[in-house]
Design an enzyme around this catalytic site. Structure first.
Site, PDB file in Angstrom:
ATOM      1  N   ALA A   1      10.174   2.424  -1.181  1.00 52.09           N
ATOM      2  CA  ALA A   1      10.146   3.388  -2.293  1.00 52.09           C
ATOM      3  C   ALA A   1      11.257   4.429  -2.137  1.00 52.09           C
ATOM      4  O   ALA A   1      11.917   4.796  -3.120  1.00 52.09           O
ATOM      5  CB  ALA A   1       8.778   4.067  -2.365  1.00 52.09           C
TER       6      ALA A   1
ATOM      7  N   LYS B   1       0.821  -1.216   0.000  1.00 52.81           N
ATOM      8  CA  LYS B   1       0.000   0.000   0.000  1.00 52.81           C
ATOM      9  C   LYS B   1       0.852   1.262   0.000  1.00 52.81           C
ATOM     10  O   LYS B   1       1.833   1.356   0.726  1.00 52.81           O
ATOM     11  CB  LYS B   1      -0.910  -0.014   1.225  1.00 52.81           C
ATOM     12  CG  LYS B   1      -1.968   1.063   1.233  1.00 52.81           C
ATOM     13  CD  LYS B   1      -3.125   0.670   2.121  1.00 52.81           C
ATOM     14  CE  LYS B   1      -4.200   1.732   2.170  1.00 52.81           C
ATOM     15  NZ  LYS B   1      -4.703   2.153   0.867  1.00 52.81           N
TER      16      LYS B   1
ATOM     17  N   GLY C   1       6.412   0.565   5.821  1.00 54.70           N
ATOM     18  CA  GLY C   1       7.342  -0.300   5.085  1.00 54.70           C
ATOM     19  C   GLY C   1       7.418   0.064   3.616  1.00 54.70           C
ATOM     20  O   GLY C   1       8.502   0.083   3.019  1.00 54.70           O
ATOM     21  N   CYS C   2       6.284   0.348   3.016  1.00 54.75           N
ATOM     22  CA  CYS C   2       6.242   0.668   1.587  1.00 54.75           C
ATOM     23  C   CYS C   2       6.944   1.995   1.305  1.00 54.75           C
ATOM     24  O   CYS C   2       7.599   2.154   0.271  1.00 54.75           O
ATOM     25  CB  CYS C   2       4.800   0.697   1.097  1.00 54.75           C
ATOM     26  SG  CYS C   2       3.990  -0.916   1.297  1.00 54.75           S
ATOM     27  N   THR C   3       6.821   2.940   2.220  1.00 56.84           N
ATOM     28  CA  THR C   3       7.507   4.217   2.065  1.00 56.84           C
ATOM     29  C   THR C   3       9.017   4.026   2.168  1.00 56.84           C
ATOM     30  O   THR C   3       9.778   4.566   1.358  1.00 56.84           O
ATOM     31  CB  THR C   3       7.016   5.227   3.120  1.00 56.84           C
ATOM     32  OG1 THR C   3       5.608   5.436   2.919  1.00 56.84           O
ATOM     33  CG2 THR C   3       7.749   6.549   3.015  1.00 56.84           C
TER      34      THR C   3
END
Length: 155
Positions: A49, A39, A44-46
């Site tokens: 990225a 998401k 974690g995704c930030t």
């Protein structure tokens, strides 16, 4: 059983953050990183990225294209890109997530005792001929780009 190094990367066409379709096979001739993530704008995704962003000059200098894939829509991707100044391409694989399924990156997850189907954090490196060069089924989000560059002998 998932995909293995040497397998042909499953081809796909998905809309990017601007709603424009992108087809994997159109990128043949260059190395492509495909990373599946749950998401936009979550911790974690930030981190993942931003690690790609922070290593962007190293990736770009090697001609490596980076594609992030989640279920989020183009508007969500656009906000995520703007908030963190992300130079990569984010693609939408809407439910039932056929592309993530083809890459064995969509499956059963558990959160706080509840089971649900969701995007699995996995990464694939596709070589210039369209074959899988590296497969990461267990990803350390904050160092994924570092790991790829190291494993390819590029830094």
């Amino acid at each position: 059983m998932g995909l293995a190094i040497g397998d042909a990367a499953p081809d796909f066409t998905l809309p990017d953050q601007d709603g424009k379709p992108l087809t994997l096979s159109s990128l043949q001739g260059q190395r492509v990183v495909i990373y599946f993530y749950p998401k936009d704008d979550t911790p974690g995704c930030t981190k993942e990225a931003c690690n790609f962003r922070d290593r962007w000059s190293d990736l770009e200098s090697q001609g490596i294209r980076v594609l992030g894939i989640s279920k989020d829509n183009a508007a969500s991707h656009g906000k995520f890109i703007a908030k963190y100044t992300l130079p990569l391409t984010l693609l939408t694989d809407a439910e039932p997530c056929p592309v993530a399924t083809a890459y064995h990156s969509y499956g059963l997850k558990t959160f706080m005792g509840k089971e649900y189907m969701g995007m699995l954090r996995q990464t694939f490196v596709v070589d210039a001929e369209g074959k899988l060069e590296l497969v990461y089924e267990k990803v350390k989000a904050e160092t994924m780009a570092d790991q790829i560059l190291s494993d390819l002998g590029l830094g």
